[in-house]
Design a protein around this motif. Structure first.
Motif, PDB file in Angstrom:
ATOM      1  N   ALA A  17      29.659  -1.486 -42.395  1.00 57.40           N
ATOM      2  CA  ALA A  17      29.293  -0.507 -43.426  1.00 57.40           C
ATOM      3  C   ALA A  17      28.292  -1.093 -44.416  1.00 57.40           C
ATOM      4  CB  ALA A  17      30.543  -0.027 -44.166  1.00 57.40           C
ATOM      5  N   THR A  18      28.449  -2.355 -44.785  1.00 62.86           N
ATOM      6  CA  THR A  18      27.525  -2.950 -45.744  1.00 62.86           C
ATOM      7  C   THR A  18      26.202  -3.313 -45.097  1.00 62.86           C
ATOM      8  OG1 THR A  18      28.463  -5.147 -45.411  1.00 62.86           O
ATOM      9  CG2 THR A  18      29.315  -3.856 -47.261  1.00 62.86           C
ATOM     10  N   SER A  19      26.211  -3.645 -43.811  1.00 60.05           N
ATOM     11  CA  SER A  19      24.961  -4.015 -43.154  1.00 60.05           C
ATOM     12  C   SER A  19      24.123  -2.800 -42.790  1.00 60.05           C
ATOM     13  CB  SER A  19      25.240  -4.869 -41.915  1.00 60.05           C
ATOM     14  OG  SER A  19      25.911  -4.099 -40.940  1.00 60.05           O
ATOM     15  N   CYS A  20      24.704  -1.622 -42.797  1.00 60.62           N
ATOM     16  CA  CYS A  20      23.983  -0.404 -42.435  1.00 60.62           C
ATOM     17  C   CYS A  20      23.533   0.377 -43.669  1.00 60.62           C
ATOM     18  CB  CYS A  20      24.850   0.488 -41.561  1.00 60.62           C
ATOM     19  SG  CYS A  20      25.169  -0.229 -39.946  1.00 60.62           S
ATOM     20  N   SER A  21      23.662  -0.204 -44.812  1.00 56.85           N
ATOM     21  CA  SER A  21      23.290   0.478 -46.043  1.00 56.85           C
ATOM     22  C   SER A  21      21.804   0.808 -46.035  1.00 56.85           C
ATOM     23  CB  SER A  21      23.624  -0.402 -47.254  1.00 56.85           C
ATOM     24  OG  SER A  21      23.141   0.186 -48.431  1.00 56.85           O
ATOM     25  N   SER A  22      21.486   2.015 -46.509  1.00 56.58           N
ATOM     26  CA  SER A  22      20.078   2.417 -46.553  1.00 56.58           C
ATOM     27  C   SER A  22      19.408   1.955 -47.844  1.00 56.58           C
ATOM     28  CB  SER A  22      19.971   3.940 -46.434  1.00 56.58           C
ATOM     29  OG  SER A  22      20.601   4.555 -47.536  1.00 56.58           O
ATOM     30  N   GLU A  23      20.172   1.456 -48.775  1.00 55.86           N
ATOM     31  CA  GLU A  23      19.618   0.970 -50.037  1.00 55.86           C
ATOM     32  C   GLU A  23      19.000  -0.403 -49.825  1.00 55.86           C
ATOM     33  OE1 GLU A  23      19.515   2.606 -53.044  1.00 55.86           O
ATOM     34  OE2 GLU A  23      20.236   4.282 -51.858  1.00 55.86           O
ATOM     35  N   PRO A  24      17.792  -0.623 -50.351  1.00 58.57           N
ATOM     36  CA  PRO A  24      17.180  -1.952 -50.205  1.00 58.57           C
ATOM     37  C   PRO A  24      17.914  -2.987 -51.058  1.00 58.57           C
ATOM     38  CG  PRO A  24      15.822  -0.558 -51.599  1.00 58.57           C
ATOM     39  CD  PRO A  24      16.936   0.300 -51.076  1.00 58.57           C
ATOM     40  N   THR A  25      17.859  -4.228 -50.627  1.00 59.87           N
ATOM     41  CA  THR A  25      18.418  -5.305 -51.435  1.00 59.87           C
ATOM     42  C   THR A  25      17.511  -5.510 -52.646  1.00 59.87           C
ATOM     43  OG1 THR A  25      17.158  -7.046 -50.333  1.00 59.87           O
ATOM     44  CG2 THR A  25      19.309  -6.466 -49.374  1.00 59.87           C
ATOM     45  N   TYR A  26      17.970  -6.275 -53.615  1.00 59.90           N
ATOM     46  CA  TYR A  26      17.144  -6.540 -54.798  1.00 59.90           C
ATOM     47  C   TYR A  26      15.872  -7.273 -54.385  1.00 59.90           C
ATOM     48  CZ  TYR A  26      16.164  -7.127 -59.736  1.00 59.90           C
ATOM     49  OH  TYR A  26      15.577  -7.037 -60.987  1.00 59.90           O
ATOM     50  N   GLY A  27      16.005  -8.215 -53.461  1.00 69.14           N
ATOM     51  CA  GLY A  27      14.850  -8.954 -52.972  1.00 69.14           C
ATOM     52  C   GLY A  27      13.827  -8.048 -52.289  1.00 69.14           C
ATOM     53  N   GLU A  28      14.323  -7.094 -51.509  1.00 69.34           N
ATOM     54  CA  GLU A  28      13.414  -6.135 -50.867  1.00 69.34           C
ATOM     55  C   GLU A  28      12.722  -5.272 -51.920  1.00 69.34           C
ATOM     56  OE1 GLU A  28      16.306  -4.288 -48.366  1.00 69.34           O
ATOM     57  OE2 GLU A  28      15.864  -5.589 -46.655  1.00 69.34           O
ATOM     58  N   SER A  29      13.460  -4.907 -52.964  1.00 69.85           N
ATOM     59  CA  SER A  29      12.873  -4.110 -54.047  1.00 69.85           C
ATOM     60  C   SER A  29      11.776  -4.897 -54.756  1.00 69.85           C
ATOM     61  CB  SER A  29      13.947  -3.684 -55.052  1.00 69.85           C
ATOM     62  OG  SER A  29      14.855  -2.786 -54.456  1.00 69.85           O
ATOM     63  N   VAL A  30      11.985  -6.191 -54.937  1.00 71.95           N
ATOM     64  CA  VAL A  30      10.972  -7.040 -55.571  1.00 71.95           C
ATOM     65  C   VAL A  30       9.705  -7.057 -54.707  1.00 71.95           C
ATOM     66  CG1 VAL A  30      10.379  -9.423 -56.178  1.00 71.95           C
ATOM     67  CG2 VAL A  30      12.585  -8.471 -56.870  1.00 71.95           C
ATOM     68  N   LYS A  31       9.871  -7.245 -53.400  1.00 71.05           N
ATOM     69  CA  LYS A  31       8.714  -7.265 -52.494  1.00 71.05           C
ATOM     70  C   LYS A  31       7.954  -5.942 -52.544  1.00 71.05           C
ATOM     71  CE  LYS A  31      10.666 -10.614 -49.286  1.00 71.05           C
ATOM     72  NZ  LYS A  31      11.216 -10.836 -47.957  1.00 71.05           N
ATOM     73  N   ARG A  32       8.684  -4.831 -52.561  1.00 72.60           N
ATOM     74  CA  ARG A  32       8.042  -3.514 -52.629  1.00 72.60           C
ATOM     75  C   ARG A  32       7.311  -3.332 -53.955  1.00 72.60           C
ATOM     76  NH1 ARG A  32      12.847   0.243 -50.017  1.00 72.60           N
ATOM     77  NH2 ARG A  32      12.766  -0.715 -47.950  1.00 72.60           N
ATOM     78  N   CYS A  33       7.904  -3.833 -55.017  1.00 73.44           N
ATOM     79  CA  CYS A  33       7.284  -3.731 -56.337  1.00 73.44           C
ATOM     80  C   CYS A  33       5.998  -4.552 -56.387  1.00 73.44           C
ATOM     81  CB  CYS A  33       8.263  -4.193 -57.413  1.00 73.44           C
ATOM     82  SG  CYS A  33       7.615  -4.130 -59.095  1.00 73.44           S
ATOM     83  N   VAL A  34       6.031  -5.769 -55.869  1.00 75.91           N
ATOM     84  CA  VAL A  34       4.837  -6.620 -55.857  1.00 75.91           C
ATOM     85  C   VAL A  34       3.710  -5.917 -55.103  1.00 75.91           C
ATOM     86  CG1 VAL A  34       3.871  -8.775 -54.941  1.00 75.91           C
ATOM     87  CG2 VAL A  34       6.061  -8.804 -56.145  1.00 75.91           C
ATOM     88  N   ALA A  35       4.029  -5.347 -53.949  1.00 74.33           N
ATOM     89  CA  ALA A  35       3.008  -4.648 -53.160  1.00 74.33           C
ATOM     90  C   ALA A  35       2.444  -3.457 -53.932  1.00 74.33           C
ATOM     91  CB  ALA A  35       3.599  -4.188 -51.832  1.00 74.33           C
TER      92      ALA A  35
END
Length: 89
Positions: A17-35
């Motif tokens: 259940a936790t590995s299938c979460s559609s929410e990005p991790t904080y690290g993924e959010s940082v990468k998206r923000c940088v881009a």
């Protein structure tokens, strides 16, 4: 089903259940923000939508890093280049 098997099965379900979460991790959010910060037009001061999940301090740090880099005040490793800072008042 014995207790050990049941506990193992429930742990597997929780992990799945936790590995299938559609929410990005904080690290993924940082990468998206940088881009998003790198791709926004010059002069755009609005907070990009991908940066919304970030803490304000983290968002500010990413914007400052981009700004310092654009000014040429960072060395190749991303550290503040004091010589470049003195050359560009």
């Amino acid at each position: 089903m014995n207790r050990a098997a049941f506990a193992a099965a429930m742990a597997g379900v929780a992990l799945l259940a936790t590995s299938c979460s559609s929410e990005p991790t904080y690290g993924e959010s940082v990468k998206r923000c940088v881009a998003a910060i790198k791709s926004r037009p010059d002069g755009d001061k609005a907070k990009p939508e991908p940066c919304e999940p970030l803490k304000e301090d983290d968002d500010t740090t990413l914007i400052m890093d981009k700004t310092l880099g654009d000014l040429g005040w960072l060395d190749k490793d991303g550290n503040l280049d004091k010589d470049a800072l003195n050359r560009n008042p």
